[in-house]
Design an enzyme around this catalytic site. Structure first.
Site, PDB file in Angstrom:
ATOM      1  N   GLU A 295      39.333  53.481  36.756  1.00 44.84           N
ATOM      2  CA  GLU A 295      38.128  53.241  37.554  1.00 44.84           C
ATOM      3  C   GLU A 295      37.091  54.348  37.312  1.00 44.84           C
ATOM      4  OE1 GLU A 295      37.253  50.613  39.041  1.00 44.84           O
ATOM      5  OE2 GLU A 295      39.179  49.593  38.881  1.00 44.84           O
TER       6      GLU A 295
ATOM      7  N   HIS B 298      29.832  48.218  34.926  1.00 38.41           N
ATOM      8  CA  HIS B 298      31.177  48.739  35.194  1.00 38.41           C
ATOM      9  C   HIS B 298      32.234  47.765  34.692  1.00 38.41           C
ATOM     10  CE1 HIS B 298      34.466  50.489  37.738  1.00 38.41           C
ATOM     11  NE2 HIS B 298      34.856  49.224  37.746  1.00 38.41           N
ATOM     12  N   GLU B 299      32.050  46.478  34.971  1.00 38.91           N
ATOM     13  CA  GLU B 299      33.026  45.489  34.529  1.00 38.91           C
ATOM     14  C   GLU B 299      33.042  45.376  33.005  1.00 38.91           C
ATOM     15  OE1 GLU B 299      35.133  44.650  36.564  1.00 38.91           O
ATOM     16  OE2 GLU B 299      34.071  45.271  38.360  1.00 38.91           O
TER      17      GLU B 299
ATOM     18  N   HIS C 253      35.174  48.073  31.566  1.00 36.66           N
ATOM     19  CA  HIS C 253      36.601  47.739  31.541  1.00 36.66           C
ATOM     20  C   HIS C 253      36.938  46.922  30.293  1.00 36.66           C
ATOM     21  CE1 HIS C 253      38.086  49.397  35.224  1.00 36.66           C
ATOM     22  NE2 HIS C 253      37.285  48.685  36.004  1.00 36.66           N
TER      23      HIS C 253
END
Length: 310
Positions: free
Chosen positions: A199, A130-131, A134
């Site tokens: 998100e 997930h990071e 980003h």
């Protein structure tokens, strides 16, 4: 698109600084404030990532000090087609993580020790993916710059409250009150403008990078439960950094609510389960947010301070 958003964010900061400067000191005050705004913009672009990491006492690790985590991030970065980011650990019992950096070539991911203690290996991989999403989506520049700018706006509010008014030696109570109220609201608007859709996008791309949407869904539920029970003192002292984290780390009391910009965890989990079905994977029920399931021990080792992070 994020380059445009960042430009608009920086321009908005300049306008806000100029308006508050005019309220406080007329034309001269506006020129001084615009100069400060320009300096803040430049500083935020080059140093916002360092400030975010320093605010949470993050320590850089490598294959010697945290081999399992670093090798995991390296593998995920390769899958995502990204350069290897710097990896940091935060000695904090609250499970959480964030990414920072002005571009993929100057990016970093940070995880708390609480995250490694509480989550399974697959769940940690989902969080790190997930990071990295980003970073791949180039969210990190606008995220870290906005955190710095929101902190600057809060400082402006304090300055305006103490020194509000112009035209005579007496503070103008109306200007004082307006500045104290509107500046935090402006910070909230900036955070709200950038936080919610990114998100969902990072959840989806992160799940595709790690290949396990339900593992990320389970991780979100566990992190939400941990956040509900374990306070994060550094986050409370620096609430403008809250949108950086995968789950809002704040307790939600008082002014913290201005920075509660994350989508509902339940909605993010539902979207990930829908993605798993699209990918032809079997979905399983994730732990409910607010409850941390102790059903399986962490594969990272003991829950003492010694572990794969050294």
């Amino acid at each position: 698109m994020n380059t445009v958003k960042t430009g608009m964010l920086l321009a908005g900061l300049m306008a806000l600084f100029g308006a508050v400067g005019y309220m406080l000191g007329g034309g001269t005050g506006m020129m001084i404030a615009l100069g400060l705004g320009l300096a803040t913009n430049l500083f935020a672009y080059w140093n916002s990532d360092r400030l975010a990491l320093a605010a949470h006492h993050a320590v850089e690790v490598d294959e010697r000090t945290a081999p399992e985590l670093v090798l995991m991030v390296r593998d995920l970065a390769h899958r995502a087609g990204l350069p290897m980011p710097r990896v940091y650990l935060i000695d904090n019992p609250q499970p959480n993580a964030f990414a920072t950096g002005r571009n993929p070539e100057n990016a970093a991911v940070a995880a708390t020790t609480g995250l490694l203690h509480m989550l399974s290996r697959d769940e940690v991989a989902g969080v790190m993916a997930h990071e990295l999403a980003h970073i791949k989506n180039r969210d990190t520049l606008i995220m870290t710059v906005s955190a710095t700018i929101a902190g600057a706006i809060a400082t402006l509010a304090q300055f305006g409250f103490l020194f509000g008014g112009r035209g005579d030696d007496r503070p103008n109570p109306i200007v004082m009150l307006a500045t104290a109220l509107l500046a935090p609201v402006a910070a909230m608007i900036i955070q709200m403008a950038i936080s919610r859709s990114r998100e969902y996008d990072a959840d989806r791309l992160g799940a595709q990078i790690c290949g396990q949407p339900t593992a990320l869904a389970s991780a979100l539920a566990r992190i939400a439960g941990g956040v509900a029970h374990v306070p994060n003192g550094d986050a409370e002292r620096h609430p403008a950094t809250a949108p950086l984290f995968i789950i809002n780390p704040l307790s939600g009391h008082g002014m913290d609510n201005l920075f509660s910009t994350h989508p509902a965890t339940e909605n993010r989990i539902a979207a990930l389960h829908a993605l798993a079905q699209e990918m032809g994977q079997e979905t399983r029920m994730a732990p409910r947010p607010g409850f941390v399931s102790p059903s399986q021990p962490s594969p990272w080792g003991s829950t003492t301070r010694r572990g794969p992070w050294g």
